[in-house]
Design a protein around this motif. Structure first.
Motif, short mmCIF file in Angstrom:
data_model
loop_
_atom_site.label_atom_id
_atom_site.label_comp_id
_atom_site.label_asym_id
_atom_site.label_seq_id
_atom_site.Cartn_x
_atom_site.Cartn_y
_atom_site.Cartn_z
N ASN A 176 14.01 -47.59 7.45
CA ASN A 176 13.81 -46.51 7.76
C ASN A 176 12.36 -46.76 6.82
OD1 ASN A 176 15.36 -45.23 7.72
ND2 ASN A 176 16.48 -44.50 5.95
N PHE A 224 13.02 -46.17 -3.55
CA PHE A 224 14.42 -46.25 -2.97
C PHE A 224 14.77 -47.79 -3.42
CE2 PHE A 224 15.10 -43.25 0.46
CZ PHE A 224 13.69 -43.25 1.37
N LEU A 237 22.38 -41.03 9.29
CA LEU A 237 23.61 -41.46 8.43
C LEU A 237 23.56 -42.50 7.86
CD1 LEU A 237 26.59 -40.52 11.31
CD2 LEU A 237 25.92 -39.34 9.36
N GLY A 238 22.14 -42.99 7.88
CA GLY A 238 21.83 -43.99 7.11
C GLY A 238 21.87 -44.15 6.03
N LEU A 239 21.28 -42.83 4.86
CA LEU A 239 21.08 -42.92 3.69
C LEU A 239 23.21 -42.32 2.92
CD1 LEU A 239 17.91 -41.24 3.30
CD2 LEU A 239 18.93 -43.66 2.59
N ILE A 279 7.57 -37.94 1.12
CA ILE A 279 8.69 -36.96 0.36
C ILE A 279 8.82 -35.72 -0.17
CG2 ILE A 279 11.49 -36.55 1.20
CD1 ILE A 279 11.86 -39.50 1.10
N ARG A 327 18.39 -34.68 7.88
CA ARG A 327 16.73 -35.01 8.33
C ARG A 327 16.25 -33.76 8.20
NH1 ARG A 327 20.17 -35.75 13.49
NH2 ARG A 327 20.38 -37.87 14.38
N ILE A 328 15.11 -34.85 7.82
CA ILE A 328 13.24 -33.80 7.06
C ILE A 328 13.10 -33.63 8.74
CG2 ILE A 328 11.12 -33.96 6.14
CD1 ILE A 328 12.54 -35.67 4.22
N ASP A 384 7.30 -48.13 0.07
CA ASP A 384 6.91 -47.89 1.56
C ASP A 384 5.70 -47.07 1.17
OD1 ASP A 384 7.04 -45.13 2.26
OD2 ASP A 384 9.23 -45.44 2.37
N SER A 397 13.78 -37.72 13.30
CA SER A 397 14.27 -39.05 13.43
C SER A 397 14.91 -39.44 14.56
CB SER A 397 14.40 -38.76 12.28
OG SER A 397 17.15 -38.95 12.34
N SER A 421 7.16 -43.52 -0.95
CA SER A 421 8.22 -43.59 -1.15
C SER A 421 8.99 -44.77 -2.05
CB SER A 421 9.45 -43.31 -0.40
OG SER A 421 8.76 -42.07 0.15
P1 ADP Z 1 17.56 -41.45 9.66
O1 ADP Z 1 18.84 -42.02 11.09
O2 ADP Z 1 17.59 -40.08 10.06
O3 ADP Z 1 16.37 -42.55 9.96
P2 ADP Z 1 18.72 -41.25 7.30
O4 ADP Z 1 19.92 -40.78 6.43
O5 ADP Z 1 18.60 -42.88 7.09
O6 ADP Z 1 18.96 -40.98 8.62
O7 ADP Z 1 17.67 -40.46 6.40
C1 ADP Z 1 17.09 -39.00 6.26
C2 ADP Z 1 16.28 -38.55 6.36
O8 ADP Z 1 15.30 -39.35 5.33
C3 ADP Z 1 15.52 -39.49 7.40
O9 ADP Z 1 15.99 -38.33 8.85
C4 ADP Z 1 14.31 -39.28 6.97
O10 ADP Z 1 13.70 -37.56 7.50
C5 ADP Z 1 14.27 -39.53 5.78
N1 ADP Z 1 13.42 -40.72 5.15
C6 ADP Z 1 14.32 -41.58 4.77
N2 ADP Z 1 13.18 -42.37 4.79
C7 ADP Z 1 11.99 -42.14 4.24
C8 ADP Z 1 11.19 -43.00 4.15
N3 ADP Z 1 11.00 -44.31 3.64
N4 ADP Z 1 9.95 -41.90 3.60
C9 ADP Z 1 9.92 -40.86 4.66
N5 ADP Z 1 11.54 -39.87 4.83
C10 ADP Z 1 12.17 -41.10 4.73
#
Ligand code: ADP
Length: 266
Positions: A162, A258, A230-232, A202, A216-217, A197, A222, A256
């Protein structure tokens, strides 16, 4: 709040009357609604690539079959759509697996520095394609903890990928691994991994919802980047399973962080 009202006649020897009881079913209702939303989301996510695949198959069965250039282009798009479905199904399987194993105690002894090195190496094609440098800050001594190495690798893969994807091209991602003998949040020895990063960051309004499934934002962005949404959610489940904490901090325009905090004593 949602209540279920139960009514009935009571006819005992000396007492006759009506019995009314109220049952709070709000939680069951909320779980039922979450389940329905989840099924609707999965169906929608699978239907999008399937509709595209069906469309291209029909086109290839028509006059496009004669045009070699168009055929190659359509086949390449079909390959991308099929890969997207494949990623979605593997993420769904990972999620259901960590949910099902939530009560089991992960027991391998994992060397986190080594695991992070392997993860970064596995992601080097993604980092190279975006011209992103991954910077390291690891302690001199090995940091080990009880855990499930496959699942911990999945946490760091999702977070680092990400950071590379959303942090933007030609940027740097920083990884920090640190140990604290007595972590105030975990109330025991803890290990902390920060994935930092310097991307667009965000907005605060999104932060509490980022670990929801399919949140997702920018859905278009995405999907374009191969995300499943689903990653997070997977990261949060694995961290909970290891009895750790997951925190996201972000400043729009700056980037950001994490952070994953894990107990060292299991
Ligand atoms: P995706 O498969 O869409 O990446 P995630 O669950 O991993 O799904 O992330 C959810 C959402 O969080 C992403 O769609 C993105 O909009 C936002 N996001 C995740 N990581 C970052 C990051 N490092 N910087 C900015 N936005 C992020």
């Amino acid at each position: 709040l949602t209540y279920k009202v139960n009514c009935g006649y009571v006819d005992l020897r000396d007492v006759q009357g009506v019995l009314v009881s109220f049952e709070d079913i709000s939680q069951a209702e909320a779980i039922g609604q979450m389940r329905r939303d989840f099924v609707a989301n999965v169906s929608h996510e699978l239907r999008t690539p399937l509709t595209a695949l069906i469309g291209f198959i029909e086109t290839l069965q028509g006059p496009a079959a004669e045009d070699a250039k168009a055929r190659d282009r359509f086949l390449s798009i079909m390959g991308d759509e099929a890969s997207r479905m494949n990623r979605l199904v593997s993420d769904l399987l990972s999620l259901s697996q960590v949910e099902a194993e939530a009560r089991l105690r992960p027991s391998q002894n994992v060397d986190l520095g080594h695991l992070l090195a392997e993860t970064v190496e596995g992601l080097s094609p993604v980092a190279d394609a975006a011209n992103v440098t991954v910077d390291w800050h690891l302690p001199d001594q090995p940091v080990t903890m009880p855990g499930d190495s496959d699942q911990l690798r999945q946490i760091f893969t999702n977070l680092i990928e990400n950071a590379i994807k959303y942090g933007g091209r030609d940027n740097t991602v920083t990884l920090q691994l640190s140990e604290s003998p007595r972590d105030p949040v975990l109330r025991q020895a803890g290990v902390r991994v920060d994935v930092i990063d310097r991307g667009p960051g965000i907005e605060a309004v999104h932060l509490p919802r980022l670990t929801e499934r399919f949140y997702r934002i920018d859905s278009h962005r995405s999907r374009e980047m191969g995300g499943t949404g689903l990653g997070l959610a997977i990261v949060k489940h694995i961290v909970n399973r290891h009895r750790g904490r997951f925190k996201i901090q972000s400043t729009p325009g700056e980037g950001s962080t994490f952070s994953v905090l894990l107990p060292m004593e299991g």
